[in-house]
Design a protein around this motif. Structure first.
Motif, short mmCIF file in Angstrom:
data_model
loop_
_atom_site.label_atom_id
_atom_site.label_comp_id
_atom_site.label_asym_id
_atom_site.label_seq_id
_atom_site.Cartn_x
_atom_site.Cartn_y
_atom_site.Cartn_z
N LEU A 160 33.15 40.35 31.39
CA LEU A 160 32.96 39.49 32.39
C LEU A 160 34.52 39.22 32.17
CD1 LEU A 160 30.32 37.16 31.21
CD2 LEU A 160 29.94 38.03 33.32
N ALA A 161 35.00 39.72 31.61
CA ALA A 161 36.79 39.04 31.15
C ALA A 161 37.29 39.48 32.18
CB ALA A 161 37.02 39.06 30.50
N MET A 162 36.93 41.54 32.25
CA MET A 162 37.17 41.72 33.44
C MET A 162 36.81 42.14 34.93
SD MET A 162 37.85 45.22 30.72
CE MET A 162 37.82 46.12 32.09
N MET A 163 36.26 41.48 35.05
CA MET A 163 35.64 41.29 36.50
C MET A 163 35.92 40.32 36.67
SD MET A 163 31.78 41.13 36.51
CE MET A 163 30.77 41.87 35.51
N ARG A 164 36.43 38.79 36.29
CA ARG A 164 37.05 37.53 36.35
C ARG A 164 38.22 38.20 36.50
NH1 ARG A 164 35.74 31.83 34.45
NH2 ARG A 164 36.84 30.57 36.77
N LEU A 165 38.83 38.80 36.24
CA LEU A 165 40.51 39.15 36.21
C LEU A 165 40.90 40.50 37.77
CD1 LEU A 165 41.74 39.13 32.64
CD2 LEU A 165 42.03 37.16 34.19
N SER A 166 39.36 40.70 37.90
CA SER A 166 39.40 42.15 38.81
C SER A 166 39.57 40.68 40.45
CB SER A 166 37.96 41.93 39.24
OG SER A 166 38.00 43.26 40.45
N SER A 167 40.65 41.90 41.14
CA SER A 167 41.34 41.68 42.34
C SER A 167 39.97 41.92 43.30
CB SER A 167 42.14 42.72 42.44
OG SER A 167 41.59 43.99 42.35
N ILE A 168 38.68 42.90 43.23
CA ILE A 168 37.40 42.56 43.45
C ILE A 168 36.70 41.22 43.69
CG2 ILE A 168 35.35 44.03 44.01
CD1 ILE A 168 37.25 45.43 42.48
#
Lengths: 229, 242
Positions: free
Chosen positions: A44-52
């Motif tokens: 979730l954290a990586m998704m939240r920081l994702s540019s997508i």
């Protein structure tokens, strides 16, 4: 004029094996929820920081949703709804005891929202130059994350993650809403049976206190060591 | 080796680079200098695609950096880069810093990677520090490790982004010495630096930037003897004062 309440602790020794069994359940729920929560929280954290953007929106929505509803409600949903769903969809025989699994799922999904925020802060605490350096060496985004950023992020986050685990351990007592015999549930049942509810709840409280206090001292010790290093 | 052709870049409305054109030939050492905020760091980061650019083309060893079909990771594996703040990985030992990309990116065997790492550490004079962590080394030592880490990938060229700017004065020379040696061995180098002594010693050409434009691009002798622009004259006067 009222009588002074007389404490009677005699029901504890005999109930110890049952209480121990409850403690194992509490610890199992805690451990599984921590592990799943951290894995899902990291994603979730990586998704939240994702540019997508859709990924980032989804993660933000998820985190905000779970942080805005009481845990006990999430657990109840899982106890009431999930078993029904499984029965209807997968044809589980009616009355299969899914409370343990539901409890773990509920806690894991709920805690993931909190872990996600801790991990996001952890990832952001690693200087941006580190990922540039990883990229400059030819690492892909995934490699840079896995080999360079996350190890540093987790090292900084360990105290917070453990503190969250302590809170989670206390929160596992909420599974009493499903009458699952975790440590608290077991103590309650014994007290109810023997008419010694006050003693059993005091005893259970003392056990929770000792475990959580000891663990948080350990976290503090680790934190100090981390600061020196 | 490196061809920069009419490259422009902006952050929102702010134009960081305007029509920059220059090149670095094989075995050539080009020093990029200019006042802070002139875009020199941005330009060098465009060369290995760490910074995207909007217009123009950059080619490294014949491969276009801006082409969406280019696998940047593959290109970067052979373009060494040294950063102002070293950017060693603090959770790894010096040896692990030198081997991690060899193992995971180039797919070398552990023994081979460590052998190469050992060679390069010896070469930068830090053979005895292999098992320490970056935090236990001085800034100058860390930067030498960072150079060794980049060299361990056997790069075709090296990019230096202000490699001595974050160092205490007494440590600058140990890093410049390593870079000088590298230049004399024929490594292709593009260095953003204020170290004009280094530029005089080893550069073939000097590129002077101001406000995102390349103002001068000259042979070293010509640049230092009679810079053609007023801005470069002022810059040199200021920087050579001390």
């Amino acid at each position: 004029m009222h009588e002074i309440y007389e404490f009677d602790w005699s029901s504890i020794p005999g109930a110890l094996p049952y209480l121990m069994h409850g403690m194992v359940i509490s610890l199992e729920i805690t451990a599984s929820a921590v592990i799943f929560g951290i894995v899902w929280g990291t994603l979730l954290a990586m998704m939240r920081l994702s540019s997508i953007s859709p990924l980032s929106w989804f993660a933000a929505g998820y985190v905000n949703l779970f942080r805005s509803i009481p845990l006990v409600m999430v657990l109840l949903w899982f106890f009431l709804i999930i078993p029904h769903l499984l029965e209807t969809i997968f044809g589980f025989p009616r009355g299969t005891d899914l409370r343990f699994g539901s409890a773990i799922a509920g806690f894991a999904l709920f805690e993931a929202a909190y872990y996600a925020e801790i991990i996001r802060a952890g990832i952001q605490s690693v200087p941006k130059g580190q990922i540039s350096a990883a990229n400059a060496l030819g690492m892909t985004y995934g490699q840079g994350m896995w080999l360079v950023v996350l190890p540093q992020a987790f090292r900084n986050m360990v105290p917070l993650l453990l503190t969250q685990a302590i809170i989670l351990f206390q929160d596992t007592s909420l599974v009493y809403v499903s009458a699952l015999a975790d440590f608290f549930g077991a103590a309650y049942k014994v007290g109810d049976r023997d008419g010694r509810l006050v003693e059993m709840l005091l005893f259970a409280g003392a056990v929770y206190f000792i475990i959580c206090f000891a663990f948080s001292q350990l976290v503090r010790y680790y934190q100090k060591k981390l600061k020196v290093a | 080796m490196i061809i920069i052709d009419n490259v422009s870049k902006r952050y929102g409305d702010f134009q960081v680079l305007t029509d920059c054109t220059t090149k670095v030939g094989k075995g050539e050492v080009v020093v990029v200098c200019g006042p802070s905020g002139s875009g020199k760091s941005t330009l060098i980061k465009c060369v290995n695609g760490l910074e995207p650019f909007h217009r123009g083309e950059i080619k490294v060893n014949g491969v276009s950096v801006g082409d969406p079909k280019t696998v940047l990771a593959k290109l970067r594996a052979h373009v060494g880069m040294v950063f102002q703040n070293f950017e060693l990985f603090p959770h790894m030992t010096i040896m692990e810093n030198l081997t991690v990309a060899q193992l995971k990116v180039l797919g070398r065997e552990k023994a081979e990677a460590e052998e190469r790492g050992k060679q390069l550490l010896d070469r930068v004079g830090l053979g005895a520090q292999a098992l320490k962590y970056p935090g236990q080394l001085s800034g100058g030592q860390q930067q030498r490790v960072a150079i060794a880490r980049a060299l361990a990938m056997d790069p075709v060229c090296m990019l230096f982004d202000e490699p001595t700017s974050a160092l205490d004065p007494e440590m600058i020379n140990e890093v410049l010495d390593v870079m000088t040696e590298l230049a004399q061995e024929g490594m292709t180098m593009m260095c953003v630096t204020h170290e004009m002594g280094f530029a005089r010693r080893v550069a073939h050409r000097v590129v002077f930037m101001d406000h995102g434009c390349i103002v001068e691009d000259d042979a070293k002798e010509a640049f230092f003897a009679h810079p053609s622009s007023e801005r470069a004259r002022q810059f040199l006067a200021k920087i050579l004062h001390h």
